[in-house]
Design a protein around this motif. Structure first.
Motif, PDB file in Angstrom:
ATOM      1  N   MET A  87       0.828  -1.210   0.000  1.00 35.04           N
ATOM      2  CA  MET A  87       0.000   0.000   0.000  1.00 35.04           C
ATOM      3  C   MET A  87       0.860   1.256   0.000  1.00 35.04           C
ATOM      4  O   MET A  87       0.592   2.201  -0.756  1.00 35.04           O
ATOM      5  N   LEU A  88       1.904   1.271   0.827  1.00 37.41           N
ATOM      6  CA  LEU A  88       2.731   2.471   0.904  1.00 37.41           C
ATOM      7  C   LEU A  88       3.477   2.711  -0.405  1.00 37.41           C
ATOM      8  O   LEU A  88       3.556   3.856  -0.883  1.00 37.41           O
ATOM      9  N   ASP A  89       4.014   1.657  -1.006  1.00 40.66           N
ATOM     10  CA  ASP A  89       4.713   1.825  -2.281  1.00 40.66           C
ATOM     11  C   ASP A  89       3.783   2.404  -3.343  1.00 40.66           C
ATOM     12  O   ASP A  89       4.181   3.272  -4.134  1.00 40.66           O
ATOM     13  N   THR A  90       2.532   1.924  -3.356  1.00 34.65           N
ATOM     14  CA  THR A  90       1.556   2.417  -4.330  1.00 34.65           C
ATOM     15  C   THR A  90       1.259   3.894  -4.104  1.00 34.65           C
ATOM     16  O   THR A  90       1.231   4.691  -5.052  1.00 34.65           O
ATOM     17  N   VAL A  91       1.065   4.271  -2.848  1.00 38.80           N
ATOM     18  CA  VAL A  91       0.724   5.663  -2.525  1.00 38.80           C
ATOM     19  C   VAL A  91       1.894   6.590  -2.855  1.00 38.80           C
ATOM     20  O   VAL A  91       1.709   7.671  -3.425  1.00 38.80           O
ATOM     21  N   LEU A  92       3.104   6.184  -2.498  1.00 38.41           N
ATOM     22  CA  LEU A  92       4.278   7.024  -2.800  1.00 38.41           C
ATOM     23  C   LEU A  92       4.452   7.202  -4.304  1.00 38.41           C
ATOM     24  O   LEU A  92       4.761   8.304  -4.783  1.00 38.41           O
ATOM     25  N   LYS A  93       4.244   6.146  -5.049  1.00 38.11           N
ATOM     26  CA  LYS A  93       4.360   6.248  -6.503  1.00 38.11           C
ATOM     27  C   LYS A  93       3.288   7.182  -7.056  1.00 38.11           C
ATOM     28  O   LYS A  93       3.549   7.995  -7.954  1.00 38.11           O
ATOM     29  N   ALA A  94       2.069   7.094  -6.502  1.00 38.54           N
ATOM     30  CA  ALA A  94       0.959   7.925  -6.981  1.00 38.54           C
ATOM     31  C   ALA A  94       1.165   9.399  -6.647  1.00 38.54           C
ATOM     32  O   ALA A  94       0.653  10.276  -7.353  1.00 38.54           O
ATOM     33  N   CYS A  95       1.902   9.690  -5.582  1.00 39.37           N
ATOM     34  CA  CYS A  95       2.122  11.075  -5.143  1.00 39.37           C
ATOM     35  C   CYS A  95       3.369  11.714  -5.748  1.00 39.37           C
ATOM     36  O   CYS A  95       3.510  12.947  -5.712  1.00 39.37           O
ATOM     37  N   ARG A  96       4.263  10.916  -6.284  1.00 34.28           N
ATOM     38  CA  ARG A  96       5.583  11.400  -6.669  1.00 34.28           C
ATOM     39  C   ARG A  96       5.514  12.568  -7.664  1.00 34.28           C
ATOM     40  O   ARG A  96       4.891  12.474  -8.724  1.00 34.28           O
ATOM     41  N   GLY A  97       6.119  13.679  -7.259  1.00 28.93           N
ATOM     42  CA  GLY A  97       6.245  14.829  -8.146  1.00 28.93           C
ATOM     43  C   GLY A  97       4.976  15.606  -8.409  1.00 28.93           C
ATOM     44  O   GLY A  97       4.935  16.433  -9.319  1.00 28.93           O
ATOM     45  N   LYS A  98       3.947  15.404  -7.587  1.00 27.61           N
ATOM     46  CA  LYS A  98       2.667  16.087  -7.812  1.00 27.61           C
ATOM     47  C   LYS A  98       2.421  17.239  -6.840  1.00 27.61           C
ATOM     48  O   LYS A  98       1.360  17.859  -6.869  1.00 27.61           O
ATOM     49  N   ARG A 148      13.928  13.573  -0.669  1.00 22.39           N
ATOM     50  CA  ARG A 148      14.159  13.609  -2.121  1.00 22.39           C
ATOM     51  C   ARG A 148      13.272  14.636  -2.819  1.00 22.39           C
ATOM     52  O   ARG A 148      13.515  14.996  -3.969  1.00 22.39           O
ATOM     53  N   GLY A 149      12.224  15.080  -2.130  1.00 22.21           N
ATOM     54  CA  GLY A 149      11.302  16.031  -2.742  1.00 22.21           C
ATOM     55  C   GLY A 149      10.182  15.369  -3.522  1.00 22.21           C
ATOM     56  O   GLY A 149       9.459  16.034  -4.273  1.00 22.21           O
ATOM     57  N   ASP A 150       9.998  14.055  -3.330  1.00 22.86           N
ATOM     58  CA  ASP A 150       8.926  13.347  -4.033  1.00 22.86           C
ATOM     59  C   ASP A 150       7.554  13.782  -3.538  1.00 22.86           C
ATOM     60  O   ASP A 150       6.602  13.892  -4.319  1.00 22.86           O
ATOM     61  N   VAL A 151       7.444  14.002  -2.228  1.00 25.53           N
ATOM     62  CA  VAL A 151       6.170  14.336  -1.595  1.00 25.53           C
ATOM     63  C   VAL A 151       6.479  14.933  -0.224  1.00 25.53           C
ATOM     64  O   VAL A 151       7.497  14.602   0.394  1.00 25.53           O
TER      65      VAL A 151
END
Length: 317
Positions: A87-98, A148-151
């Motif tokens: 779940m966390l990997d999915t959420v981080l990927k969905a939020c990255r750079g937005k 990293r600034g992803d989120v």
């Protein structure tokens, strides 16, 4: 208007956050695994979505740029190791750079037995349990994503919840038994201090911490209205319910026996140390940053919780 997305909105904290946001007139997307478990009535500020939080495509479509995301999704203890990282990997990927803010409510499992009471935010992450070590790994991944600034990440850290909607294997039996005047079991030791937070206060704190940019990249202890012993807590419930308190302790021997027949209790046993010694969080950082925040007094919070349990009991008749 900024959008708010609550993942795991049928859980007690997720639902409380949704209800608080709606009361503030905010636009909310509530993501659930099963719409049939959603009980509040429809609202013009709410969009209810059913999906699997491990589905990257679906979650990425839901999480729009600039939204505040509250990751409250959870599963039973016995499924943590397989499901929480996904779940966390999915959420981080969905939020990255937005440009999203990700609020990740935390617990105290990662500390292990407290080495300092009250425990500050820089308490050693010395977890001795598999659940505590997993929580530490997830939080470290989150904070690395923030660096990293992803989120933008913020971690409110709470003790055990109680309140409307909190009907888990700890609080459900305690309130049900105390309201009926029956023997009530408290785990570990009923005479050591233990922080407890009203679920609606935890929701308000989560929203507040997510809304303030100065809080991001940090962990925040939000301890509630002050520690109580288990005996004081149960006695308060009984007094307000008009019954007599009958408090018994569920120690290791009893819980080990119960664990033979129940997988969740088996998982809980490794956390029993939290109830055998004082569990008190140092909340000075939060109260100094937000001096106007007021925790609901335990007496009022317990009254509201009793009302909720009684309504639930009447609805099943």
């Amino acid at each position: 208007m900024k959008q708010h997305i609550v993942l795991g909105a049928t859980g007690a904290l997720g639902m409380a956050i949704v209800q608080e946001l709606i009361s503030e007139g905010k636009q909310v997307k509530a993501v659930v695994r099963n719409k049939k478990k959603w009980t509040p009535s429809a609202n013009k500020h709410l969009e209810l979505l059913q999906m699997d939080i491990c589905d990257t495509k679906s979650i990425s479509a839901v999480i729009q740029p600039g939204a505040v995301v509250y990751h409250c999704a959870n599963v039973p203890y016995q499924h943590w190791q397989n499901v929480l990282p996904c779940m966390l990997d999915t959420v981080l990927k969905a939020c990255r750079g937005k440009g999203n803010v990700l609020v990740f409510p935390g617990n105290v499992y990662g500390y292990g037995p407290f080495q300092e009471v009250p425990a500050p935010e820089d308490h050693p992450k010395a977890a001795q349990t598999k659940k505590g070590r997993l929580r530490n790994a997830l939080e470290e991944k989150l904070l690395q994503a923030h660096v990293r600034g992803d989120v933008s990440v913020v971690i409110p850290r709470f003790p055990d919840f109680f309140g409307p909607g909190v009907n888990n294997r700890l609080m459900g039996p305690i309130f049900t038994a105390a309201i009926k005047g029956k023997r009530t079991f408290w785990p570990g030791n009923a005479d050591v201090d233990h922080d407890l937070i009203f679920i609606r206060d935890a929701a308000r704190a989560s929203i507040l911490l997510g809304s303030e940019q100065t809080t991001h990249g940090q962990e925040w202890h939000v301890p509630g209205a002050g520690p109580l012993t288990g005996r004081q807590f149960v006695t308060n419930i009984a007094n307000q319910a008009g019954t007599m308190a009958k408090v018994s302790v569920a120690g290791r021997t009893l819980l080990h026996l119960a664990a033979i027949f129940n997988a969740e209790i088996k998982e809980f046993v490794e956390l029993l140390y939290e109830f055998e010694q004082p569990l008190v969080l140092d909340g000075k950082k939060f109260t100094q940053a937000f001096p106007d925040f007021r925790f609901t007094p335990h007496t009022e919070a317990i009254r509201q919780t009793i009302d909720w349990f009684r309504k639930q009991s009447q609805s099943t008749l």
